[in-house]
Design an enzyme around this catalytic site. Structure first.
Site, PDB file in Angstrom:
ATOM      1  CG  HIS A  79      -1.922  -1.001   1.352  1.00 13.47           C
ATOM      2  ND1 HIS A  79      -1.900  -1.965   2.335  1.00 13.47           N
ATOM      3  CD2 HIS A  79      -3.032  -1.263   0.621  1.00 13.47           C
ATOM      4  CE1 HIS A  79      -2.953  -2.758   2.207  1.00 13.47           C
ATOM      5  NE2 HIS A  79      -3.663  -2.358   1.168  1.00 13.47           N
TER       6      HIS A  79
ATOM      7  CG  ASP B 132      -6.161  -6.582  -5.777  1.00 10.38           C
ATOM      8  OD1 ASP B 132      -6.752  -7.563  -5.323  1.00 10.38           O
ATOM      9  OD2 ASP B 132      -5.389  -5.886  -5.086  1.00 10.38           O
TER      10      ASP B 132
HETATM   11  P1  AMP Z   1      -6.796  -3.273  -0.540  1.00  9.25           P
HETATM   12  O1  AMP Z   1      -6.517  -2.542   0.738  1.00  9.25           O
HETATM   13  O2  AMP Z   1      -6.547  -4.740  -0.459  1.00  9.25           O
HETATM   14  O3  AMP Z   1      -8.129  -2.924  -1.139  1.00  9.25           O
HETATM   15  O4  AMP Z   1      -5.714  -2.741  -1.585  1.00  9.25           O
HETATM   16  C1  AMP Z   1      -5.601  -1.372  -1.868  1.00  9.25           C
HETATM   17  C2  AMP Z   1      -4.669  -1.189  -3.028  1.00  9.25           C
HETATM   18  O5  AMP Z   1      -3.379  -1.735  -2.709  1.00  9.25           O
HETATM   19  C3  AMP Z   1      -5.137  -1.928  -4.296  1.00  9.25           C
HETATM   20  O6  AMP Z   1      -4.901  -1.112  -5.426  1.00  9.25           O
HETATM   21  C4  AMP Z   1      -4.260  -3.157  -4.297  1.00  9.25           C
HETATM   22  O7  AMP Z   1      -4.059  -3.696  -5.594  1.00  9.25           O
HETATM   23  C5  AMP Z   1      -2.971  -2.605  -3.729  1.00  9.25           C
HETATM   24  N1  AMP Z   1      -2.135  -3.687  -3.192  1.00  9.25           N
HETATM   25  C6  AMP Z   1      -2.543  -4.697  -2.395  1.00  9.25           C
HETATM   26  N2  AMP Z   1      -1.520  -5.541  -2.155  1.00  9.25           N
HETATM   27  C7  AMP Z   1      -0.436  -5.040  -2.813  1.00  9.25           C
HETATM   28  C8  AMP Z   1       0.927  -5.463  -2.960  1.00  9.25           C
HETATM   29  N3  AMP Z   1       1.388  -6.571  -2.381  1.00  9.25           N
HETATM   30  N4  AMP Z   1       1.744  -4.709  -3.722  1.00  9.25           N
HETATM   31  C9  AMP Z   1       1.291  -3.575  -4.325  1.00  9.25           C
HETATM   32  N5  AMP Z   1       0.023  -3.129  -4.218  1.00  9.25           N
HETATM   33  C10 AMP Z   1      -0.830  -3.843  -3.473  1.00  9.25           C
END
Ligand code: AMP
Length: 286
Positions: free
Chosen positions: A37, A157
């Protein structure tokens, strides 16, 4: 760092920035932040410059969870998230409540959804029927509240980014979408807030997703392989992790998400694997 929790205040702030010609970068998240994030926040800063504003939303969006999914137990730690965001230099954190985002939902007042009709049918959309409708709806709402010039999403994602890009193009949102690479733990497991659910033994075996991506890359390096053959080999490969239960493994065109066979260098692979109740996803360009 400014913390905003009302939609009216967020939109007022965003309108003021727009009037002043301030460039706004936006990173939507569900919180429980990890280095993946934070890399998105840094990317947003690069895109906006020091004079711009970087907004991060933390909102566990109920409409993207199915009735038997992990909405209630989704990990939350706002205090820690705010500390991390302060350290990484975010300007504004938007933390709305459900009542702010979906007022009167239970009474049926909230009834407008954004539905992408093509890319959201396979993979995550097939396994989680109402998931992408929730994602596109909340992202459209957040775009209208934050009024960003650029928004940063993770490649982790992959299908989500493809659908958001399609929504932005189809509905003419004046937002540039930036895709940031997947950050991984030392052993290769993609960072995810849901990794917290894993017991020690499950965590040790969870690296099988990454290894499966590597094995598939190696398999197609010399010559194309039919999707059926590669899928069957990978199913076998994943049995090396006895706690893993494969949900799907798909090979597809990275632009259109249309399934491909034979699978070759440049094809995209995505997979979802259960460890107990915990469902992990990963993907890569082979
Ligand atoms: P989330 O909190 O899971 O909804 O993710 C928020 C954002 O962080 C989304 O755009 C995800 O694709 C991105 N994200 C989640 N995990 C990772 C990771 N390991 N590396 C880079 N971005 C990530």
């Amino acid at each position: 760092m400014q913390i905003v929790s009302s939609v009216v205040a967020m939109q007022r702030l965003a309108k003021n920035w727009r009037r002043a010609g301030t460039r706004v970068g936006f990173v939507p998240t569900m919180g429980y932040l990890h280095a993946g994030h934070l890399s998105l926040v840094k990317r947003a800063r690069q895109a906006t410059g020091r004079a711009g504003k970087v907004v991060v939303s933390i909102y566990v969006n109920p409409t993207q969870f199915g009735p038997h999914e992990d909405l209630a137990k989704y990990p939350r730690d706002l205090k820690r998230d705010l500390k991390l965001l302060r350290e990484v230099g975010a300007d504004t954190v938007f933390t709305p409540s459900d009542g702010e985002m979906y007022p009167g939902q239970t009474e049926g007042y909230f009834s407008t959804y954004v539905v992408e009709g093509n890319l959201s049918q396979s993979m995550e959309g097939a396994s989680r029927r109402t998931h992408f409708r929730g994602v596109t709806t909340v992202v459209a709402k957040l775009f209208n509240l934050v009024l960003p010039d650029v928004a940063v999403f993770g490649q982790k994602d992959f299908q989500q980014v493809a659908i958001i890009k399609r929504m932005v193009a189809d509905l003419n949102f004046p937002v540039k979408i930036i895709v940031a690479p997947t950050l991984r733990e030392r052993d290769g497991l993609a960072m995810s807030s849901r990794n917290k659910y894993l017991a020690a033994e499950q965590r040790a075996q969870a690296v099988i997703l990454y290894h499966a991506l590597q094995a598939a890359s190696a398999a197609v390096r010399t010559k194309p392989v039919t999707a059926a053959r590669l899928r069957s080999d990978l199913k076998q490969f994943i049995t090396a992790a006895p706690l893993a239960r494969l949900d799907y493994v798909e090979f597809f065109d990275p632009e259109t998400l249309v399934p491909v066979t034979p699978v070759k260098c440049g094809s995209q692979m995505a997979l979802a694997v259960f460890f107990g109740q915990t469902r992990l996803i990963d993907n890569a360009r082979l």
